[in-house]
Design a protein around this motif. Structure first.
Motif, short mmCIF file in Angstrom:
data_model
loop_
_atom_site.label_atom_id
_atom_site.label_comp_id
_atom_site.label_asym_id
_atom_site.label_seq_id
_atom_site.Cartn_x
_atom_site.Cartn_y
_atom_site.Cartn_z
N LEU A 80 -13.79 -5.05 18.06
CA LEU A 80 -14.03 -4.40 16.79
C LEU A 80 -15.48 -4.59 16.33
O LEU A 80 -16.11 -5.60 16.63
CB LEU A 80 -13.10 -4.96 15.72
N THR A 81 -15.99 -3.64 15.59
CA THR A 81 -17.30 -3.79 14.97
C THR A 81 -17.17 -4.78 13.81
O THR A 81 -16.07 -5.01 13.29
CB THR A 81 -17.80 -2.45 14.43
N PRO A 82 -18.29 -5.38 13.37
CA PRO A 82 -18.20 -6.30 12.22
C PRO A 82 -17.54 -5.67 11.00
O PRO A 82 -16.73 -6.31 10.32
CB PRO A 82 -19.67 -6.65 11.96
N ALA A 83 -17.87 -4.40 10.70
CA ALA A 83 -17.27 -3.75 9.53
C ALA A 83 -15.77 -3.57 9.72
O ALA A 83 -14.98 -3.78 8.78
CB ALA A 83 -17.94 -2.39 9.29
N SER A 84 -15.35 -3.18 10.93
CA SER A 84 -13.92 -3.01 11.20
C SER A 84 -13.19 -4.34 11.11
O SER A 84 -12.07 -4.41 10.60
CB SER A 84 -13.72 -2.39 12.58
N ARG A 85 -13.82 -5.42 11.62
CA ARG A 85 -13.18 -6.74 11.53
C ARG A 85 -12.95 -7.14 10.08
O ARG A 85 -11.90 -7.68 9.73
CB ARG A 85 -14.03 -7.79 12.25
N GLU A 86 -13.95 -6.90 9.22
CA GLU A 86 -13.80 -7.26 7.82
C GLU A 86 -12.66 -6.47 7.16
O GLU A 86 -11.88 -7.02 6.39
CB GLU A 86 -15.11 -7.00 7.06
N ARG A 87 -12.56 -5.19 7.50
CA ARG A 87 -11.49 -4.37 6.92
C ARG A 87 -10.13 -4.85 7.40
O ARG A 87 -9.19 -5.01 6.60
CB ARG A 87 -11.69 -2.90 7.30
N VAL A 88 -10.00 -5.09 8.72
CA VAL A 88 -8.73 -5.56 9.27
C VAL A 88 -8.39 -6.94 8.73
O VAL A 88 -7.23 -7.24 8.41
CB VAL A 88 -8.77 -5.56 10.81
N TYR A 89 -9.40 -7.81 8.59
CA TYR A 89 -9.20 -9.15 8.02
C TYR A 89 -8.54 -9.04 6.64
O TYR A 89 -7.55 -9.74 6.35
CB TYR A 89 -10.54 -9.88 7.92
N ALA A 90 -9.08 -8.17 5.79
CA ALA A 90 -8.54 -8.01 4.44
C ALA A 90 -7.10 -7.52 4.49
O ALA A 90 -6.25 -7.97 3.69
CB ALA A 90 -9.41 -7.04 3.64
N GLU A 91 -6.79 -6.63 5.43
CA GLU A 91 -5.43 -6.12 5.56
C GLU A 91 -4.47 -7.23 6.03
O GLU A 91 -3.34 -7.33 5.54
CB GLU A 91 -5.40 -4.95 6.55
N VAL A 92 -4.92 -8.03 6.99
CA VAL A 92 -4.07 -9.12 7.48
C VAL A 92 -3.77 -10.11 6.36
O VAL A 92 -2.61 -10.52 6.16
CB VAL A 92 -4.74 -9.84 8.67
N VAL A 93 -4.81 -10.50 5.61
CA VAL A 93 -4.62 -11.44 4.51
C VAL A 93 -3.67 -10.87 3.46
O VAL A 93 -2.82 -11.58 2.90
CB VAL A 93 -5.98 -11.80 3.88
N ARG B 139 7.12 -1.23 9.33
CA ARG B 139 5.87 -0.51 9.10
C ARG B 139 4.81 -1.34 8.39
O ARG B 139 3.62 -1.19 8.66
CB ARG B 139 6.16 0.74 8.26
N ARG B 140 5.22 -2.22 7.47
CA ARG B 140 4.23 -3.01 6.73
C ARG B 140 3.43 -3.91 7.66
O ARG B 140 2.29 -4.24 7.37
CB ARG B 140 4.91 -3.84 5.63
N GLY B 141 4.00 -4.30 8.77
CA GLY B 141 3.29 -5.15 9.71
C GLY B 141 2.37 -4.41 10.64
O GLY B 141 1.67 -5.03 11.44
N GLU B 142 2.35 -3.09 10.56
CA GLU B 142 1.49 -2.29 11.43
C GLU B 142 0.18 -1.99 10.71
O GLU B 142 0.13 -1.20 9.77
CB GLU B 142 2.21 -1.00 11.83
N ILE B 143 -0.88 -2.62 11.16
CA ILE B 143 -2.18 -2.54 10.51
C ILE B 143 -3.08 -1.59 11.28
O ILE B 143 -3.34 -1.79 12.47
CB ILE B 143 -2.82 -3.94 10.41
N ASP B 144 -3.55 -0.56 10.62
CA ASP B 144 -4.39 0.45 11.25
C ASP B 144 -5.68 -0.18 11.79
O ASP B 144 -6.39 -0.88 11.07
CB ASP B 144 -4.74 1.54 10.24
N GLY B 145 -5.94 0.04 13.08
CA GLY B 145 -7.17 -0.47 13.69
C GLY B 145 -7.09 -1.89 14.20
O GLY B 145 -8.07 -2.40 14.74
N LEU B 146 -5.94 -2.54 14.05
CA LEU B 146 -5.80 -3.92 14.53
C LEU B 146 -6.00 -3.97 16.05
O LEU B 146 -5.42 -3.17 16.79
CB LEU B 146 -4.43 -4.47 14.17
N ALA B 147 -6.83 -4.89 16.50
CA ALA B 147 -7.12 -5.05 17.92
C ALA B 147 -7.74 -6.42 18.13
O ALA B 147 -8.02 -7.15 17.17
CB ALA B 147 -8.07 -3.95 18.41
#
Length: 270
Positions: free
Chosen positions: A69-82, A56-64
Motif C-alpha cells: 500500500l502507499t503511505p496514504a492508503s495505509r493511513e486510510r486503511v489504518y483508520a478503518e481497522v481502528v 460485511r463490516r469486517g470487509e475493509i476496502d483496500g485492505l492488503a
C-alpha cells in the motif's frame, strides 16, 4: 470412527476466505498478528494483533499487505481497522531491548503480548510466517499471511503505520539520518549517513552494519550498545521508554516484560 468435516476455503472470498472458513467451523473471533521493523537497523520493532468483525463490516476496502500500500492508503486503511475492529493491540519494542534480548525472541514475545492484550479473546489465531506458542487457543502460521488473511493484513497495517509514525518523529530528533524517508531500513542513503555520522541512540548496535561503523563489531551482541558517559546504563536507555502495549477501548499502556536471549539478525523488507 467418524472423521471431522473438511474445512473448505472458498477462493472467491479472496483475502477473507480463510477467516470465513474458520468462522463456518465455529471460530467466531479469528485474530491475526504481524510485525513491522524486523529488518530495520534503527528504531523500534512493532507488533500488532487484530480481530475483525464477521460479515460485511469486517470487509475493509483496500485492505492488503501493508508493504503493498502507499503511505496514504495505509493511513486510510489504518483508520478503518481502528474504527471497525472488534479488538486490536499494538506492542512497541525499543531498539535497546532488541539489542539486549535478541530480534527473533523479541518478535515472538511482542506478537504474543499483542494477542494476549486483545480485549476480546480470540478463538483462533493466524500469524504471518511462523507460529507463536503459549496462546492457549489453536493457531496456524500462514506463509505470507499478510497477503492471505484479512486479520493478518489488518495487523500488518497497524504495525507499519505505528512504526512509520514513530520514525517520522525520530527524524525530528535526529535529522541527519533521514528516518522519515527510509524508516530505519538499510538503504544506500542510510548506510552513507551511518558512515558519516556514526550511529545514534535509536540504532540497533547488535546489527552487524551498526556495530561495524561504531567500532564495536568485535564485541558480542549484547555488549555492542555503548554506555552513556557517566552512566551505567546503555546509550539510549530510558526508564520511561520501555516497550509498551497500546490496546483498543481506551486501556492504558503498561510496561513490557523481559523476553529472552540474543539471536542473529533476520532480514526484512521496507
Amino acid at each position: 470412527m467418524l472423521t471431522p468435516p473438511r474445512t473448505v476455503v472458498r477462493r472467491e472470498a479472496g483475502l477473507y476466505a480463510l477467516e470465513r472458513a474458520l468462522q463456518r467451523r465455529g471460530f467466531r473471533h479469528v485474530a491475526g498478528a504481524d510485525e513491522a521493523g524486523r529488518g530495520a537497523c534503527a528504531g523500534p520493532l512493532v507488533a500488532a494483533a487484530a480481530v475483525l468483525p464477521e460479515g460485511r463490516r469486517g470487509e475493509i476496502d483496500g485492505l492488503a499487505d501493508s508493504k503493498l500500500l502507499t503511505p496514504a492508503s495505509r493511513e486510510r486503511v489504518y483508520a478503518e481497522v481502528v474504527d471497525r475492529a472488534v479488538a486490536y493491540a499494538v506492542v512497541i519494542i525499543p531498539a535497546e531491548e532488541v539489542d539486549a534480548r535478541g530480534l527473533h525472541v523479541c518478535n515472538l514475545a511482542a506478537m504474543r503480548r499483542a494477542l494476549a492484550s486483545l480485549t476480546t479473546r480470540p478463538e483462533y489465531v493466524l500469524t504471518d510466517g511462523f507460529g507463536v506458542d503459549g496462546l492457549g487457543v489453536p493457531g496456524l502460521a500462514v506463509w505470507k499471511g499478510d497477503r492471505v488473511a484479512a486479520c493478518v493484513a489488518a495487523a500488518s497495517v497497524l504495525a507499519k503505520v505505528t512504526r512509520d509514525r514513530i520514525m517520522v518523529e525520530l527524524d525530528g530528533v535526529y535529522p541527519a539520518y533521514g528516518f522519515a524517508e527510509h524508516k530505519g531500513y538499510i538503504t544506500p542513503e542510510h548506510s552513507a549517513t551511518l558512515r558519516e555520522h556514526g550511529p545514534c541512540r535509536e540504532h540497533r548496535f547488535s546489527y552487524v552494519n551498526v556495530a561495524t561503523v561504531s567500532g564495536r563489531d568485535g564485541r558480542p551482541p549484547r555488549a555492542r550498545r555503548p554506555v552513556d558517559p557517566g552512566s551505567d546504563e546503555p546509550m539510549g536507555h530510558s526508564r520511561a521508554s520501555g516497550g509498551t502495549v497500546g490496546v483498543a477501548l481506551g486501556e492504558q499502556p503498561r510496561p513490557s516484560a523481559p523476553v529472552g536471549e540474543d539471536v542473529v539478525m533476520e532480514g526484512g523488507v521496507r
